[in-house]
Design an enzyme around this catalytic site. Sequence first.
Site, PDB file in Angstrom:
ATOM      1  N   ASP A   6       0.871  -1.175   0.000  1.00  0.00           N
ATOM      2  CA  ASP A   6       0.000   0.000   0.000  1.00  0.00           C
ATOM      3  C   ASP A   6       0.914   1.233   0.000  1.00  0.00           C
ATOM      4  OD1 ASP A   6       0.873   0.313   2.622  1.00  0.00           O
ATOM      5  OD2 ASP A   6      -1.114   0.342   3.515  1.00  0.00           O
ATOM      6  N   HIS A   7       0.322   2.414   0.161  1.00  0.00           N
ATOM      7  CA  HIS A   7       1.119   3.644   0.134  1.00  0.00           C
ATOM      8  C   HIS A   7       2.206   3.663   1.206  1.00  0.00           C
ATOM      9  CE1 HIS A   7      -2.352   4.010   2.715  1.00  0.00           C
ATOM     10  NE2 HIS A   7      -1.736   4.934   3.415  1.00  0.00           N
ATOM     11  N   CYS A  35       3.206  -2.992   4.123  1.00  0.00           N
ATOM     12  CA  CYS A  35       2.300  -1.911   4.519  1.00  0.00           C
ATOM     13  C   CYS A  35       2.998  -1.167   5.650  1.00  0.00           C
ATOM     14  CB  CYS A  35       0.904  -2.431   4.886  1.00  0.00           C
ATOM     15  SG  CYS A  35       0.797  -3.505   6.323  1.00  0.00           S
ATOM     16  N   THR A  86       2.873  -1.648   8.936  1.00  0.00           N
ATOM     17  CA  THR A  86       3.381  -2.588   9.946  1.00  0.00           C
ATOM     18  C   THR A  86       3.638  -3.991   9.408  1.00  0.00           C
ATOM     19  OG1 THR A  86       1.108  -3.178  10.453  1.00  0.00           O
ATOM     20  CG2 THR A  86       2.096  -1.429  11.805  1.00  0.00           C
ATOM     21  N   GLY A 131      -1.527  -5.610   8.401  1.00  0.00           N
ATOM     22  CA  GLY A 131      -2.733  -5.561   7.557  1.00  0.00           C
ATOM     23  C   GLY A 131      -2.615  -6.447   6.327  1.00  0.00           C
ATOM     24  N   HIS A 135       9.669 -24.235   9.162  1.00  0.00           N
ATOM     25  CA  HIS A 135       8.632 -24.963   9.899  1.00  0.00           C
ATOM     26  C   HIS A 135       7.233 -24.787   9.310  1.00  0.00           C
ATOM     27  CE1 HIS A 135      10.996 -25.379  13.949  1.00  0.00           C
ATOM     28  NE2 HIS A 135      11.714 -25.725  12.895  1.00  0.00           N
ATOM     29  N   ARG A 165       7.089   1.072   8.482  1.00  0.00           N
ATOM     30  CA  ARG A 165       7.177   1.940   9.663  1.00  0.00           C
ATOM     31  C   ARG A 165       7.792   1.217  10.861  1.00  0.00           C
ATOM     32  NH1 ARG A 165       0.995   4.084   8.670  1.00  0.00           N
ATOM     33  NH2 ARG A 165       1.480   5.459   6.918  1.00  0.00           N
ATOM     34  N   ARG A 199       8.131 -33.717  10.271  1.00  0.00           N
ATOM     35  CA  ARG A 199       7.048 -33.574  11.264  1.00  0.00           C
ATOM     36  C   ARG A 199       6.154 -32.357  10.991  1.00  0.00           C
ATOM     37  NH1 ARG A 199      11.504 -31.135  13.504  1.00  0.00           N
ATOM     38  NH2 ARG A 199      11.162 -29.290  14.809  1.00  0.00           N
ATOM     39  N   HIS A 200       6.679 -31.400  10.256  1.00  0.00           N
ATOM     40  CA  HIS A 200       5.906 -30.176   9.998  1.00  0.00           C
ATOM     41  C   HIS A 200       4.783 -30.394   8.985  1.00  0.00           C
ATOM     42  CE1 HIS A 200       8.867 -28.146  12.382  1.00  0.00           C
ATOM     43  NE2 HIS A 200       9.836 -28.622  11.603  1.00  0.00           N
TER      44      HIS A 200
END
Length: 148
Positions: free
Chosen positions: A8-9, A65, A67, A70, A98, A109, A132-133
Amino acid sequence: MQVALAADHAGFFLKEKAKEFLQEKGFTVKDFGTYSEEAVDYPDLAAKAARAVQQGECTYGILFCGTGVGVSIAANKLRGIRAACCTDCYTAAMAREHNDANVLALGTRVTGPGLAMRIIEVFVQTPFAGGRHLARLEKIRILEEKEL
Ligand code: RB5
């Protein structure tokens, strides 16, 4: 290997850095936008790149984005997408080893460009460990089948 990018912006800055970084390393990049810092809605962009991964057009998606949260939430709504929001290299390595994550989400940010490029490098270079994963991923697939 083809890598889908979208932002995004708020994520635009890191997406541009990542594009240059990956191309220098020999990856083919498919850029789903956005192409400026004009405000857009992150689910629209996240869905475009995640869809390319879901349909096998791209091996991995890398989303940006403010963080990383989102875009990761949005991408995880698509069947077969396992998006991991990472702020360190260890988590990125484990997300591949895993969880067989096929989408990486980063926040402009939160994470500086130097660390973000290292996280990307670790993510695209780390193989899934299998073993196992596999059974755990199968349980996620069953949850997806029931819920989505
Ligand atoms: C945009 O301001 C911001 O909300 C978005 O980039 C993201 O951080 C959401 O998770």
